[in-house]
Design a protein around this motif. Structure first.
Motif, PDB file in Angstrom:
ATOM      1  N   LEU A  64     -35.342 -65.168 -29.509  1.00  0.00           N
ATOM      2  CA  LEU A  64     -35.305 -64.068 -28.565  1.00  0.00           C
ATOM      3  C   LEU A  64     -34.247 -63.047 -28.971  1.00  0.00           C
ATOM      4  O   LEU A  64     -33.098 -63.407 -29.243  1.00  0.00           O
ATOM      5  CB  LEU A  64     -35.009 -64.601 -27.160  1.00  0.00           C
ATOM      6  CG  LEU A  64     -35.413 -63.721 -25.988  1.00  0.00           C
ATOM      7  CD1 LEU A  64     -36.916 -63.462 -26.001  1.00  0.00           C
ATOM      8  CD2 LEU A  64     -35.004 -64.368 -24.684  1.00  0.00           C
ATOM      9  N   PHE A  65     -34.634 -61.776 -29.048  1.00  0.00           N
ATOM     10  CA  PHE A  65     -33.806 -60.639 -29.450  1.00  0.00           C
ATOM     11  C   PHE A  65     -33.462 -60.654 -30.936  1.00  0.00           C
ATOM     12  O   PHE A  65     -32.738 -59.785 -31.407  1.00  0.00           O
ATOM     13  CB  PHE A  65     -32.516 -60.549 -28.622  1.00  0.00           C
ATOM     14  CG  PHE A  65     -32.752 -60.188 -27.195  1.00  0.00           C
ATOM     15  CD1 PHE A  65     -33.008 -58.878 -26.831  1.00  0.00           C
ATOM     16  CD2 PHE A  65     -32.725 -61.155 -26.204  1.00  0.00           C
ATOM     17  CE1 PHE A  65     -33.247 -58.539 -25.506  1.00  0.00           C
ATOM     18  CE2 PHE A  65     -32.954 -60.827 -24.877  1.00  0.00           C
ATOM     19  CZ  PHE A  65     -33.221 -59.519 -24.523  1.00  0.00           C
ATOM     20  N   ALA A  71     -31.026 -53.293 -35.220  1.00  0.00           N
ATOM     21  CA  ALA A  71     -30.996 -52.054 -34.451  1.00  0.00           C
ATOM     22  C   ALA A  71     -29.744 -51.909 -33.594  1.00  0.00           C
ATOM     23  O   ALA A  71     -29.285 -50.783 -33.359  1.00  0.00           O
ATOM     24  CB  ALA A  71     -32.236 -51.965 -33.562  1.00  0.00           C
ATOM     25  N   THR A  72     -29.177 -53.008 -33.110  1.00  0.00           N
ATOM     26  CA  THR A  72     -28.031 -52.929 -32.216  1.00  0.00           C
ATOM     27  C   THR A  72     -27.170 -54.176 -32.345  1.00  0.00           C
ATOM     28  O   THR A  72     -27.681 -55.276 -32.590  1.00  0.00           O
ATOM     29  CB  THR A  72     -28.482 -52.759 -30.752  1.00  0.00           C
ATOM     30  OG1 THR A  72     -27.342 -52.840 -29.889  1.00  0.00           O
ATOM     31  CG2 THR A  72     -29.478 -53.835 -30.365  1.00  0.00           C
ATOM     32  N   GLY A  73     -25.878 -53.992 -32.160  1.00  0.00           N
ATOM     33  CA  GLY A  73     -24.964 -55.125 -32.210  1.00  0.00           C
ATOM     34  C   GLY A  73     -25.035 -56.015 -30.988  1.00  0.00           C
ATOM     35  O   GLY A  73     -24.497 -57.134 -31.006  1.00  0.00           O
ATOM     36  N   TRP A  74     -25.700 -55.549 -29.911  1.00  0.00           N
ATOM     37  CA  TRP A  74     -25.771 -56.354 -28.687  1.00  0.00           C
ATOM     38  C   TRP A  74     -26.843 -57.420 -28.760  1.00  0.00           C
ATOM     39  O   TRP A  74     -26.923 -58.282 -27.864  1.00  0.00           O
ATOM     40  CB  TRP A  74     -26.015 -55.448 -27.484  1.00  0.00           C
ATOM     41  CG  TRP A  74     -24.874 -54.514 -27.259  1.00  0.00           C
ATOM     42  CD1 TRP A  74     -24.865 -53.168 -27.460  1.00  0.00           C
ATOM     43  CD2 TRP A  74     -23.550 -54.862 -26.829  1.00  0.00           C
ATOM     44  NE1 TRP A  74     -23.624 -52.647 -27.181  1.00  0.00           N
ATOM     45  CE2 TRP A  74     -22.798 -53.672 -26.786  1.00  0.00           C
ATOM     46  CE3 TRP A  74     -22.936 -56.060 -26.482  1.00  0.00           C
ATOM     47  CZ2 TRP A  74     -21.462 -53.646 -26.405  1.00  0.00           C
ATOM     48  CZ3 TRP A  74     -21.602 -56.045 -26.108  1.00  0.00           C
ATOM     49  CH2 TRP A  74     -20.884 -54.852 -26.075  1.00  0.00           C
ATOM     50  N   ALA A  75     -27.684 -57.408 -29.789  1.00  0.00           N
ATOM     51  CA  ALA A  75     -28.668 -58.481 -29.944  1.00  0.00           C
ATOM     52  C   ALA A  75     -28.017 -59.757 -30.464  1.00  0.00           C
ATOM     53  O   ALA A  75     -28.465 -60.863 -30.146  1.00  0.00           O
ATOM     54  CB  ALA A  75     -29.779 -58.031 -30.886  1.00  0.00           C
ATOM     55  N   GLY A  76     -26.960 -59.624 -31.268  1.00  0.00           N
ATOM     56  CA  GLY A  76     -26.300 -60.783 -31.867  1.00  0.00           C
ATOM     57  C   GLY A  76     -25.792 -61.794 -30.866  1.00  0.00           C
ATOM     58  O   GLY A  76     -26.083 -63.004 -30.983  1.00  0.00           O
ATOM     59  N   GLY A 150     -21.412 -58.671 -33.988  1.00  0.00           N
ATOM     60  CA  GLY A 150     -22.582 -57.810 -33.908  1.00  0.00           C
ATOM     61  C   GLY A 150     -22.234 -56.345 -33.819  1.00  0.00           C
ATOM     62  O   GLY A 150     -22.821 -55.506 -34.519  1.00  0.00           O
ATOM     63  N   VAL A 151     -21.286 -55.999 -32.956  1.00  0.00           N
ATOM     64  CA  VAL A 151     -20.932 -54.595 -32.762  1.00  0.00           C
ATOM     65  C   VAL A 151     -20.276 -54.015 -34.012  1.00  0.00           C
ATOM     66  O   VAL A 151     -20.547 -52.871 -34.407  1.00  0.00           O
ATOM     67  CB  VAL A 151     -20.009 -54.445 -31.534  1.00  0.00           C
ATOM     68  CG1 VAL A 151     -19.486 -53.021 -31.418  1.00  0.00           C
ATOM     69  CG2 VAL A 151     -20.760 -54.838 -30.263  1.00  0.00           C
ATOM     70  N   ASN A 156     -22.752 -49.955 -31.796  1.00  0.00           N
ATOM     71  CA  ASN A 156     -22.890 -49.973 -30.343  1.00  0.00           C
ATOM     72  C   ASN A 156     -24.099 -49.134 -29.925  1.00  0.00           C
ATOM     73  O   ASN A 156     -23.968 -48.132 -29.234  1.00  0.00           O
ATOM     74  CB  ASN A 156     -21.605 -49.451 -29.706  1.00  0.00           C
ATOM     75  CG  ASN A 156     -21.612 -49.579 -28.197  1.00  0.00           C
ATOM     76  OD1 ASN A 156     -22.255 -50.458 -27.645  1.00  0.00           O
ATOM     77  ND2 ASN A 156     -20.912 -48.676 -27.520  1.00  0.00           N
ATOM     78  N   GLN A 157     -25.295 -49.563 -30.362  1.00  0.00           N
ATOM     79  CA  GLN A 157     -26.514 -48.832 -30.044  1.00  0.00           C
ATOM     80  C   GLN A 157     -27.208 -49.425 -28.814  1.00  0.00           C
ATOM     81  O   GLN A 157     -26.901 -50.531 -28.393  1.00  0.00           O
ATOM     82  CB  GLN A 157     -27.491 -48.863 -31.230  1.00  0.00           C
ATOM     83  CG  GLN A 157     -27.070 -48.003 -32.396  1.00  0.00           C
ATOM     84  CD  GLN A 157     -26.146 -48.748 -33.345  1.00  0.00           C
ATOM     85  OE1 GLN A 157     -26.028 -49.970 -33.254  1.00  0.00           O
ATOM     86  NE2 GLN A 157     -25.481 -48.024 -34.227  1.00  0.00           N
ATOM     87  N   PRO A 158     -28.166 -48.684 -28.234  1.00  0.00           N
ATOM     88  CA  PRO A 158     -28.928 -49.232 -27.095  1.00  0.00           C
ATOM     89  C   PRO A 158     -29.714 -50.477 -27.494  1.00  0.00           C
ATOM     90  O   PRO A 158     -30.042 -50.693 -28.661  1.00  0.00           O
ATOM     91  CB  PRO A 158     -29.856 -48.069 -26.709  1.00  0.00           C
ATOM     92  CG  PRO A 158     -29.191 -46.847 -27.248  1.00  0.00           C
ATOM     93  CD  PRO A 158     -28.495 -47.275 -28.502  1.00  0.00           C
ATOM     94  N   LEU A 159     -30.032 -51.273 -26.487  1.00  0.00           N
ATOM     95  CA  LEU A 159     -30.764 -52.523 -26.690  1.00  0.00           C
ATOM     96  C   LEU A 159     -32.120 -52.439 -25.999  1.00  0.00           C
ATOM     97  O   LEU A 159     -32.215 -51.960 -24.863  1.00  0.00           O
ATOM     98  CB  LEU A 159     -29.962 -53.696 -26.123  1.00  0.00           C
ATOM     99  CG  LEU A 159     -30.638 -55.072 -26.103  1.00  0.00           C
ATOM    100  CD1 LEU A 159     -30.794 -55.605 -27.522  1.00  0.00           C
ATOM    101  CD2 LEU A 159     -29.845 -56.058 -25.243  1.00  0.00           C
ATOM    102  N   VAL A 160     -33.163 -52.892 -26.680  1.00  0.00           N
ATOM    103  CA  VAL A 160     -34.496 -52.930 -26.090  1.00  0.00           C
ATOM    104  C   VAL A 160     -34.633 -54.206 -25.266  1.00  0.00           C
ATOM    105  O   VAL A 160     -34.437 -55.317 -25.776  1.00  0.00           O
ATOM    106  CB  VAL A 160     -35.591 -52.872 -27.178  1.00  0.00           C
ATOM    107  CG1 VAL A 160     -36.973 -52.994 -26.548  1.00  0.00           C
ATOM    108  CG2 VAL A 160     -35.482 -51.580 -27.969  1.00  0.00           C
TER     109      VAL A 160
END
Length: 452
Positions: A64-65, A71-76, A150-151, A156-160
């Motif tokens: 998941l993610f 695409a984004t560091g918040w997926a990590g 991740g960041v 620090n991009q948006p997360l889907v």
């Protein structure tokens, strides 16, 4: 002498405060090389892992993610949370909580500890709090390390989200933090089971393995097509239901139920461990647990608690069966496609459209229409239809779905190739991943609308 006799004999002596015993037990835990190694690993390894995976050409798309780690560091940190809930946290809890009492049995130091502290009750409180502190330190390390990795590596991009809507970096950060906080509830439940096993089974290795075995059993149960009430009544369901935080609106029902059930398990198992600890015999240096008490005071009450929670959840929730039904799958696929179509439109610099203008619908069946359209399976097929302003003919796209028993699905594009047939789309800035080629989604297992 039993714990009760010990309390009576030293009633007039000055007992060691819980705070002092807590500091002593915490120092004992942290001084162990394996605990220090685990703390160091939890604060360093996730950052290195997330950064390394984010820079690879191949991503863990089955996680998941995982497909958004470029695409984004918040997926990590969310990928790390999924792995931690399945494997890391049960093992870490086993090492800490599963051994915090059994270590005294192996070393034969119970009598010395009783003489020093003069209260079995304070010993229990000090050991439980020390173990909880170390567990929280390990969880905080996993969360902070994976987030920083991740960041720093990606940005620090948006997360889907799981329904395709875009979360701003600030919103993503808050949801990631909340997801990790929600995972604390089942972690505490496993820790309480570890305390119970450490006391009930003494020096037996089974006490150390009990939290991991319990977590494995719950994972296997989550893979089965169980009724919704049984699935949500398991103390480990919150390790999965945090997914609902990343949909709009938030699927809060399963998450709240999972947290409450896990906290009830944590309190119940801790209370059982406390009662069992006060009744044990500290005079026998060869004590290796009490099998009869482990069953009557530990296993039977927890089995009864499971039956009770299943009954309460079944009465409190209107959903029946697996919770995966045709209309729910169709709504989830249509919602995710509408959001992701807008994302693809932005990538290709086409005129913007809204979800209301697209009027996306999905028609899904299972097994080619030969079986009832409900329940998990990899034989779901959906035809998505949408409309563009000023265009008479609607657009259509086909997806093959693999829906798991916990409500998560992976939609794999099956044409047309201009929409979802390729992994990459060609944009003015270069080739970028096609958000409509393959995407994750989540079917809410609980019914949110009354049936007419």
């Amino acid at each position: 002498m039993t714990a009760t006799i010990a309390d009576n004999n030293v009633g007039s002596a000055r007992r060691v405060p819980v705070t002092r015993g807590y500091r002593f037990e915490l120092v004992k835990l942290v001084s162990q090389w394996r605990i220090r190694l685990l703390v160091l690993a939890c604060w360093i390894v996730p950052a290195l892992f997330v950064a390394a995976v984010s820079l690879q050409s191949t991503l863990p798309t089955d996680t998941l993610f995982g497909r958004w780690m470029h695409a984004t560091g918040w997926a990590g940190p969310l990928v790390t949370l999924g792995f931690a809930g399945t494997w890391a946290l049960p093992l870490l809890v086993s090492v800490v909580a599963g051994d915090v009492f059994a270590s005294e049995d192996r070393l034969g130091t119970w009598r010395h500890l009783l003489v020093a502290v003069r209260s079995p009750r304070r010993i229990f409180a000090a050991k439980a709090l020390a173990g909880l502190t170390v567990i929280l330190l390990l969880v905080a390390g996993l969360a902070c390390s994976s987030t920083v990795g991740g960041v720093v590596a990606v940005g620090n991009q948006p997360l889907v989200g799981l329904d395709g809507h875009l979360l701003t970096p600030a919103d993503a950060a808050g949801k990631v933090l909340l997801a990790w906080l929600c995972a604390l509830a089942p972690t505490l439940a496993l820790a309480a089971i570890g305390l119970l096993g450490s006391i009930a089974l003494g020096r037996s290795p089974m006490g150390l393995l009990l939290p991991a075995i319990a977590a494995l059993a719950m994972q296997l149960a989550q893979m089965l097509p169980l009724p919704v009430a049984v699935r949500l009544a398991l103390p480990g369901s919150a390790f999965i239901s945090w997914n609902g935080l990343f949909t709009s609106p938030v699927q809060v029902g399963p998450l709240l139920i999972g947290i409450v059930v896990a906290l009830v398990w944590a309190v119940a198992a801790t209370a059982l461990a406390y009662l069992l600890f006060l009744r044990r015999d500290f005079t026998n240096p060869a004590y290796d647990g009490s099998g009869r008490r482990a069953i009557t005071t530990g296993l039977v009450p927890l089995a009864g608690l499971t039956a009770l929670t299943v009954g309460v959840v079944a009465v409190a929730t209107p959903s029946t069966g697996s919770g995966i039904e045709q209309d729910k799958v169709q709504r989830s696929v249509a919602t995710a496609f509408a959001h992701l179509y807008r994302l693809q439109t932005e990538q290709l610099h086409r005129p913007d459209v809204t979800e209301a203008q697209l009027r996306v619908t999905a028609a899904c069946n299972k097994g080619g229409g030969q079986v009832a359209p409900k329940g998990p399976g990899n034989d779901w097929r959906c035809v998505v239809t949408w409309h563009l302003p000023g265009v008479n003919a609607p657009g259509t796209a086909i997806y093959q779905l693999d829906v798991t028993a916990d409500g998560r699905f992976v939609a794999d594009g099956d044409g047309p190739k201009e929409v979802n047939g390729y992994f990459l789309v060609r944009t003015p800035a270069g080739d970028t991943p096609n958000p409509l080629w393959q995407f994750d989604g989540n079917v809410e297992l609980l019914d949110t609308t009354p049936k007419g």
